[in-house]
Design a protein around this motif. Structure first.
Motif, PDB file in Angstrom:
ATOM      1  N   PRO A 111     -43.380 -80.340  -6.532  1.00  0.00           N
ATOM      2  CA  PRO A 111     -43.078 -80.738  -5.154  1.00  0.00           C
ATOM      3  C   PRO A 111     -42.668 -79.575  -4.262  1.00  0.00           C
ATOM      4  O   PRO A 111     -42.975 -79.557  -3.070  1.00  0.00           O
ATOM      5  CB  PRO A 111     -41.933 -81.755  -5.308  1.00  0.00           C
ATOM      6  CG  PRO A 111     -41.385 -81.544  -6.680  1.00  0.00           C
ATOM      7  CD  PRO A 111     -42.509 -81.044  -7.512  1.00  0.00           C
ATOM      8  N   ARG A 112     -42.028 -78.587  -4.816  1.00  0.00           N
ATOM      9  CA  ARG A 112     -41.617 -77.435  -4.018  1.00  0.00           C
ATOM     10  C   ARG A 112     -42.802 -76.533  -3.693  1.00  0.00           C
ATOM     11  O   ARG A 112     -42.883 -75.972  -2.595  1.00  0.00           O
ATOM     12  CB  ARG A 112     -40.518 -76.663  -4.758  1.00  0.00           C
ATOM     13  CG  ARG A 112     -39.198 -77.425  -4.711  1.00  0.00           C
ATOM     14  CD  ARG A 112     -38.217 -76.969  -5.764  1.00  0.00           C
ATOM     15  NE  ARG A 112     -36.937 -77.695  -5.624  1.00  0.00           N
ATOM     16  CZ  ARG A 112     -36.726 -78.920  -6.065  1.00  0.00           C
ATOM     17  NH1 ARG A 112     -37.697 -79.582  -6.705  1.00  0.00           N
ATOM     18  NH2 ARG A 112     -35.565 -79.515  -5.883  1.00  0.00           N
ATOM     19  N   LEU A 113     -43.733 -76.408  -4.636  1.00  0.00           N
ATOM     20  CA  LEU A 113     -44.957 -75.665  -4.325  1.00  0.00           C
ATOM     21  C   LEU A 113     -45.765 -76.387  -3.255  1.00  0.00           C
ATOM     22  O   LEU A 113     -46.403 -75.753  -2.410  1.00  0.00           O
ATOM     23  CB  LEU A 113     -45.803 -75.487  -5.593  1.00  0.00           C
ATOM     24  CG  LEU A 113     -45.246 -74.554  -6.667  1.00  0.00           C
ATOM     25  CD1 LEU A 113     -46.246 -74.433  -7.820  1.00  0.00           C
ATOM     26  CD2 LEU A 113     -44.929 -73.172  -6.094  1.00  0.00           C
ATOM     27  N   ALA A 114     -45.737 -77.718  -3.289  1.00  0.00           N
ATOM     28  CA  ALA A 114     -46.453 -78.490  -2.269  1.00  0.00           C
ATOM     29  C   ALA A 114     -45.871 -78.212  -0.890  1.00  0.00           C
ATOM     30  O   ALA A 114     -46.617 -78.038   0.087  1.00  0.00           O
ATOM     31  CB  ALA A 114     -46.384 -79.981  -2.591  1.00  0.00           C
ATOM     32  N   ALA A 119     -46.518 -75.203   4.325  1.00  0.00           N
ATOM     33  CA  ALA A 119     -46.091 -74.214   5.313  1.00  0.00           C
ATOM     34  C   ALA A 119     -46.952 -72.960   5.287  1.00  0.00           C
ATOM     35  O   ALA A 119     -46.957 -72.185   6.252  1.00  0.00           O
ATOM     36  CB  ALA A 119     -44.626 -73.845   5.072  1.00  0.00           C
ATOM     37  N   ASN A 120     -47.672 -72.748   4.181  1.00  0.00           N
ATOM     38  CA  ASN A 120     -48.539 -71.571   4.032  1.00  0.00           C
ATOM     39  C   ASN A 120     -49.899 -72.051   3.526  1.00  0.00           C
ATOM     40  O   ASN A 120     -50.229 -71.890   2.345  1.00  0.00           O
ATOM     41  CB  ASN A 120     -47.919 -70.574   3.047  1.00  0.00           C
ATOM     42  CG  ASN A 120     -46.540 -70.121   3.470  1.00  0.00           C
ATOM     43  OD1 ASN A 120     -46.384 -69.152   4.195  1.00  0.00           O
ATOM     44  ND2 ASN A 120     -45.512 -70.823   3.003  1.00  0.00           N
ATOM     45  N   PRO A 121     -50.709 -72.660   4.390  1.00  0.00           N
ATOM     46  CA  PRO A 121     -51.924 -73.351   3.948  1.00  0.00           C
ATOM     47  C   PRO A 121     -52.979 -72.455   3.299  1.00  0.00           C
ATOM     48  O   PRO A 121     -53.863 -72.958   2.618  1.00  0.00           O
ATOM     49  CB  PRO A 121     -52.459 -73.985   5.235  1.00  0.00           C
ATOM     50  CG  PRO A 121     -51.814 -73.226   6.342  1.00  0.00           C
ATOM     51  CD  PRO A 121     -50.484 -72.793   5.843  1.00  0.00           C
ATOM     52  N   ASP A 122     -52.891 -71.156   3.483  1.00  0.00           N
ATOM     53  CA  ASP A 122     -53.878 -70.258   2.876  1.00  0.00           C
ATOM     54  C   ASP A 122     -53.552 -69.902   1.425  1.00  0.00           C
ATOM     55  O   ASP A 122     -54.378 -69.327   0.723  1.00  0.00           O
ATOM     56  CB  ASP A 122     -53.991 -68.961   3.690  1.00  0.00           C
ATOM     57  CG  ASP A 122     -54.572 -69.202   5.072  1.00  0.00           C
ATOM     58  OD1 ASP A 122     -55.312 -70.186   5.234  1.00  0.00           O
ATOM     59  OD2 ASP A 122     -54.264 -68.414   5.986  1.00  0.00           O
ATOM     60  N   VAL A 123     -52.346 -70.237   0.986  1.00  0.00           N
ATOM     61  CA  VAL A 123     -51.925 -69.872  -0.366  1.00  0.00           C
ATOM     62  C   VAL A 123     -52.541 -70.823  -1.388  1.00  0.00           C
ATOM     63  O   VAL A 123     -52.598 -72.034  -1.185  1.00  0.00           O
ATOM     64  CB  VAL A 123     -50.390 -69.907  -0.476  1.00  0.00           C
ATOM     65  CG1 VAL A 123     -49.944 -69.657  -1.920  1.00  0.00           C
ATOM     66  CG2 VAL A 123     -49.768 -68.873   0.449  1.00  0.00           C
ATOM     67  N   GLN A 124     -53.020 -70.254  -2.489  1.00  0.00           N
ATOM     68  CA  GLN A 124     -53.563 -71.046  -3.597  1.00  0.00           C
ATOM     69  C   GLN A 124     -52.803 -70.694  -4.874  1.00  0.00           C
ATOM     70  O   GLN A 124     -52.494 -69.530  -5.121  1.00  0.00           O
ATOM     71  CB  GLN A 124     -55.055 -70.769  -3.785  1.00  0.00           C
ATOM     72  CG  GLN A 124     -55.901 -71.165  -2.583  1.00  0.00           C
ATOM     73  CD  GLN A 124     -57.380 -70.949  -2.839  1.00  0.00           C
ATOM     74  OE1 GLN A 124     -57.890 -71.272  -3.913  1.00  0.00           O
ATOM     75  NE2 GLN A 124     -58.075 -70.386  -1.866  1.00  0.00           N
ATOM     76  N   PHE A 125     -52.519 -71.731  -5.677  1.00  0.00           N
ATOM     77  CA  PHE A 125     -51.741 -71.539  -6.896  1.00  0.00           C
ATOM     78  C   PHE A 125     -52.583 -71.810  -8.131  1.00  0.00           C
ATOM     79  O   PHE A 125     -53.432 -72.701  -8.143  1.00  0.00           O
ATOM     80  CB  PHE A 125     -50.540 -72.499  -6.920  1.00  0.00           C
ATOM     81  CG  PHE A 125     -49.566 -72.291  -5.797  1.00  0.00           C
ATOM     82  CD1 PHE A 125     -48.693 -71.223  -5.817  1.00  0.00           C
ATOM     83  CD2 PHE A 125     -49.523 -73.170  -4.725  1.00  0.00           C
ATOM     84  CE1 PHE A 125     -47.794 -71.038  -4.791  1.00  0.00           C
ATOM     85  CE2 PHE A 125     -48.624 -72.994  -3.695  1.00  0.00           C
ATOM     86  CZ  PHE A 125     -47.762 -71.918  -3.724  1.00  0.00           C
ATOM     87  N   THR A 126     -52.318 -71.030  -9.160  1.00  0.00           N
ATOM     88  CA  THR A 126     -52.795 -71.331 -10.509  1.00  0.00           C
ATOM     89  C   THR A 126     -51.561 -71.483 -11.382  1.00  0.00           C
ATOM     90  O   THR A 126     -50.730 -70.576 -11.450  1.00  0.00           O
ATOM     91  CB  THR A 126     -53.691 -70.208 -11.058  1.00  0.00           C
ATOM     92  OG1 THR A 126     -54.855 -70.085 -10.246  1.00  0.00           O
ATOM     93  CG2 THR A 126     -54.115 -70.512 -12.495  1.00  0.00           C
ATOM     94  N   LEU A 127     -51.423 -72.640 -12.027  1.00  0.00           N
ATOM     95  CA  LEU A 127     -50.251 -72.919 -12.851  1.00  0.00           C
ATOM     96  C   LEU A 127     -50.633 -72.863 -14.323  1.00  0.00           C
ATOM     97  O   LEU A 127     -51.607 -73.486 -14.746  1.00  0.00           O
ATOM     98  CB  LEU A 127     -49.674 -74.292 -12.512  1.00  0.00           C
ATOM     99  CG  LEU A 127     -49.214 -74.473 -11.057  1.00  0.00           C
ATOM    100  CD1 LEU A 127     -48.667 -75.883 -10.844  1.00  0.00           C
ATOM    101  CD2 LEU A 127     -48.161 -73.440 -10.688  1.00  0.00           C
ATOM    102  N   VAL A 128     -49.855 -72.134 -15.083  1.00  0.00           N
ATOM    103  CA  VAL A 128     -50.079 -71.964 -16.518  1.00  0.00           C
ATOM    104  C   VAL A 128     -48.901 -72.578 -17.250  1.00  0.00           C
ATOM    105  O   VAL A 128     -47.741 -72.299 -16.920  1.00  0.00           O
ATOM    106  CB  VAL A 128     -50.210 -70.469 -16.877  1.00  0.00           C
ATOM    107  CG1 VAL A 128     -50.396 -70.293 -18.378  1.00  0.00           C
ATOM    108  CG2 VAL A 128     -51.364 -69.827 -16.110  1.00  0.00           C
TER     109      VAL A 128
END
Length: 263
Positions: A111-114, A119-128
């Motif tokens: 939820p915090r990454l969401a 707030a930073n729509p260009d950021v993409q995450f990869t979660l391991v």
């Protein structure tokens, strides 16, 4: 191939002095004294075995030997600048790879990454998914979250206080002890053994027993009354830490995320 040792600082001073044809102006550009410029030029001349500048009634001028190498030197500095920009480009990239325990990702991190992503729509995450120490080089990670007593060999910051709390179902339920690797029970002792704290919380919520889990992880379930606290939270040596090796920790994108997650 073995590379020739290059006196890069001396060459940088030579480039500035050659552009200005003045040790004083070169010193102003480089934020050093004219004497320091003169020392660097003399040391470079000694190493190369050539004279680089001559003083004339009109001022400082380059020798033919110096002039011959100047274009290649300046082209080389431009290549250095391009190399630095290429290496720094990762600092401004929009990709972040994060390793974290599965239960922590589900109950706290996602939820915090969401919110950060909104707030930073260009950021993409990869979660391991990773419960133990991870190899940052092998996994190409930017940041990791681990339940530990400290950051270990990496840079790090603690997420909240190290506190555990005993929880059970809202309406009672069994008193069976629910264990997980961060809060195990002795071999042969009766109880329900599960793989992580998230599973322990879920088991407690449906009345299978009581679990001692990190307060940070169960706070949302307590707020929603999915589980209830059976005693006050107690200090514990284990806490969730954001960690990364120093090079990753210095990246702007990592700093921004760490600031958001610790706000």
């Amino acid at each position: 191939m073995k590379r020739t040792h290059l006196p890069l600082n001396g060459l940088r001073v030579f480039d500035a002095a050659a552009r200005h044809l003045s040790f004083t102006k070169a010193a102003d550009e480089l934020a050093v004294t004219p004497a320091a410029v003169g020392q660097q030029i003399r040391a470079l001349e000694d190493m190369l075995g050539v004279v680089l500048f001559r003083r004339t009634p009109k001022g400082l001028e380059l020798t033919p030997e110096a002039d011959k190498g100047l274009d290649a030197l300046r082209a080389g500095f431009l290549q250095f600048e391009e190399s630095v920009r290429a290496m720094q480009s990762g600092q401004s990239s929009n990709y972040l790879t994060i390793a974290a325990p599965r239960d922590f990702t589900a109950k706290w991190l996602t939820p915090r990454l969401a919110r950060f992503g909104a707030a930073n729509p260009d950021v993409q995450f990869t979660l391991v998914s990773a419960d133990d120490d991870v190899d940052f080089t092998e996994a190409n990670l930017d940041l990791a979250i681990r339940l530990a007593e400290g950051p270990g060999e990496h840079e790090g910051v603690k997420l909240g206080d190290g506190a555990f709390v005993r929880v059970g179902a809202p309406d009672g339920g069994a008193t069976t002890r629910i264990s997980w690797p961060g809060c195990p029970i002795a071999e042969g002792e009766a109880g329900l053994r599960l793989g992580d704290a998230g599973l322990a919380i879920d088991a407690a919520a449906i009345g299978l027993g009581e679990a001692v889990v990190p307060f940070l992880l169960v706070a949302g379930d307590l707020d929603s009354a999915r589980v209830r606290a059976l005693d006050n939270s107690r200090e514990h040596p284990l806490a969730y830490w954001l960690v990364a090796p120093l090079p990753q920790w210095r990246q702007k994108k990592v700093k921004a995320l760490v600031e958001a997650l610790t706000a």
